[in-house]
Enzyme design. Structure first.
Site, mmCIF file in Angstrom:
data_model
loop_
_atom_site.group_PDB
_atom_site.id
_atom_site.type_symbol
_atom_site.label_atom_id
_atom_site.label_comp_id
_atom_site.label_asym_id
_atom_site.label_seq_id
_atom_site.Cartn_x
_atom_site.Cartn_y
_atom_site.Cartn_z
ATOM 1 N N TYR A 109 0.743 -1.127 0.187
ATOM 2 C CA TYR A 109 -0.228 0.072 -0.011
ATOM 3 C C TYR A 109 0.770 1.178 0.012
ATOM 4 O O TYR A 109 1.829 1.364 0.680
ATOM 5 C CB TYR A 109 -0.886 0.059 1.376
ATOM 6 C CG TYR A 109 -1.779 1.240 1.243
ATOM 7 C CD1 TYR A 109 -3.041 1.318 0.787
ATOM 8 C CD2 TYR A 109 -1.099 2.425 1.996
ATOM 9 C CE1 TYR A 109 -3.872 2.525 0.943
ATOM 10 C CE2 TYR A 109 -1.899 3.563 2.203
ATOM 11 C CZ TYR A 109 -3.133 3.641 1.563
ATOM 12 O OH TYR A 109 -3.881 4.697 1.515
ATOM 13 N N GLU A 199 -3.226 7.651 -3.974
ATOM 14 C CA GLU A 199 -3.386 6.295 -3.462
ATOM 15 C C GLU A 199 -3.055 5.260 -4.235
ATOM 16 O O GLU A 199 -3.855 5.165 -5.314
ATOM 17 C CB GLU A 199 -4.595 6.147 -2.459
ATOM 18 C CG GLU A 199 -4.547 5.335 -1.815
ATOM 19 C CD GLU A 199 -6.092 4.917 -1.052
ATOM 20 O OE1 GLU A 199 -7.125 5.057 -1.738
ATOM 21 O OE2 GLU A 199 -6.174 4.746 0.252
#
Ligand code: GDP
Ligand code: MN
Length: 387
Positions: A109, A199
């Site tokens: 992530y 993101e």
């Protein structure tokens, strides 16, 4: 301004970040043609909507042949996609992204956002990617790493190294090198594109040691769009709430909420305070609406139009301070606007300011059902009893 995944990936590619090869398609037929230009099988078909959690909602499908690909594209396009982030009504899917399948070894992530308290961008990285970062943060907070970036200095290579060397187990030296380079380029894209959010979940490591952005969510700071004319063209009005879109065309400051009391207010500060009053009265605001300090009859008419289009609205609280504009002029405006739009719900009015008595009289004597409150606490009481 939010961007679609395919738009975000095109931009990332220009900034040197590797992404899977892909094509956008608006029909199952186009999706088949797209696959013809891509390596595969496998291919991945992905719904393009401004909402995450698509994987969980069936909006991301890995397919092994062209028949499956056509079926997946058709099914994704033919009905609204419901994910944990869309609400039960789901989102209409107008396009799918068809991509070459990637041989995933590990999923990480990575995000860059602005930490408002620190006044600095911060990169968030976790070796537990692919799932929701909130889950990782709740279960094992030590696995979510944060690195602030001093904006005056910019990205420092040691930041990337410190994140890459946190991996356990450490992958091949080639993979570590690719990850460090990718983190730097992601930060570069965030900075150059004036993002408020970047993101990547998941950022993947492939079996051959490559690092790719498998998903991408970019939000561009609206206040920076003036220096990115090319990016402004990427805006997709279809993704916005239809009432908010209409309000933007009218130059009204309107945000749709979930409650039952519509609010029509002049001035953003008073509009915020009015939402508090509605909440304190035990009801829920249906919207934020600032019709502007001047609050002309035209703006009020448009405000009514938008509030009344929201079928959840069961009463409207009009809270207007007549400063520059006199209350009597304003009351006539409200009256004229209310007559133009056929209003079936009770109207609670709180007026204050210059010529307030005259303004209240005009409303009280009209044949529309105005409930005129003498002050804000009475207005709150009326709100709590309506409906
Ligand atoms: P989201 O659910 O909206 O965040 O959509 P993502 O783009 O993150 O996709 C969800 C999941 O699908 C990813 O975490 C991957 O596990 C999987 N996925 C996406 N693309 C591929 C691919 O090319 N190959 C494989 N094997 N899995 C993929
Ligand atoms: Mn994702």
């Amino acid at each position: 301004m939010k961007l679609h995944e395919y738009q975000s990936k095109n931009l990332l590619k220009k900034h040197g970040v590797k992404v899977p090869e892909g094509r956008v398609a608006a029909s199952a037929g186009d999706a088949l043609d797209a696959a013809g230009e891509l390596k595969g099988p496998p291919w991945v078909v992905k719904a393009q909507v401004h909402a995450g959690g698509r994987g969980k909602g069936g909006g991301v499908r890995v397919v092994q042949d062209l028949g499956q690909l056509e079926t997946a594209a058709r099914e994704i396009l033919e009905r609204p996609l419901v994910t944990p982030q869309t609400g039960p009504e789901g989102k209409t899917v107008r396009r799918v992204l068809v991509e070459e399948g990637v041989d995933i070894d590990r999923e990480f992530y990575c995000a860059v956002l602005v930490d408002r308290a620190a006044g600095q961008p911060v990169m968030i990285f976790s070796q537990e990617g692919g799932m929701e970062i909130e889950e990782v943060a709740a279960r094992s907070p030590e696995k979510v790493l944060r690195r602030a970036v001093e904006p005056e200095i910019g990205w420092m290579p040691f930041t990337g190294r410190s994140l890459a060397y946190s991996l356990d187990p450490l992958p091949s030296p080639e993979a570590v090198k690719n990850l460090i380079a990718t983190l730097g380029r992601l930060y570069g894209a965030f900075e150059k594109l004036d993002c408020s959010l970047l993101e990547i979940n998941p950022l993947v490591l492939t079996k051959t040691g490559e690092v790719l952005a498998l998903d991408a969510k970019l939000t561009i700071d609206d206040n920076a769009l003036f220096r990115h004319k090319d990016l402004a063209a990427l805006d997709d009005p279809d993704e916005k709430d239809p009432l908010e879109r209409k309000a933007a065309e009218y130059n009204l400051n309107y945000i749709r909420l979930n409650g039952n009391i519509g609010a029509m207010v002049n001035g953003a500060g008073l509009a915020m305070a009015t939402m508090d009053v509605i909440k304190m009265a035990g009801a829920e605001p249906a919207n934020f609406l600032d019709v502007g300090g001047g609050a002309s009859e035209e703006m009020i008419t448009r405000g009514f139009e938008i509030i009344l289009e929201d079928e959840k609205v069961e009463a409207i609280l009009i809270n207007i301070f007549g400063g520059i504009l006199r209350c009597d002029v304003l009351a006539r405006g409200v009256l004229a606007a209310a007559q133009k739009t056929s209003i079936q719900v009770p109207l609670i009015v709180r007026l204050e300011g210059t010529n307030v008595e005259e303004g209240r009289r005009i409303l009280e004597e009209s044949d529309l059902k105005f409930l005129v409150a003498k002050d804000i606490s009475e207005a709150a009481r009326l709100v709590s009893s309506h409906p």
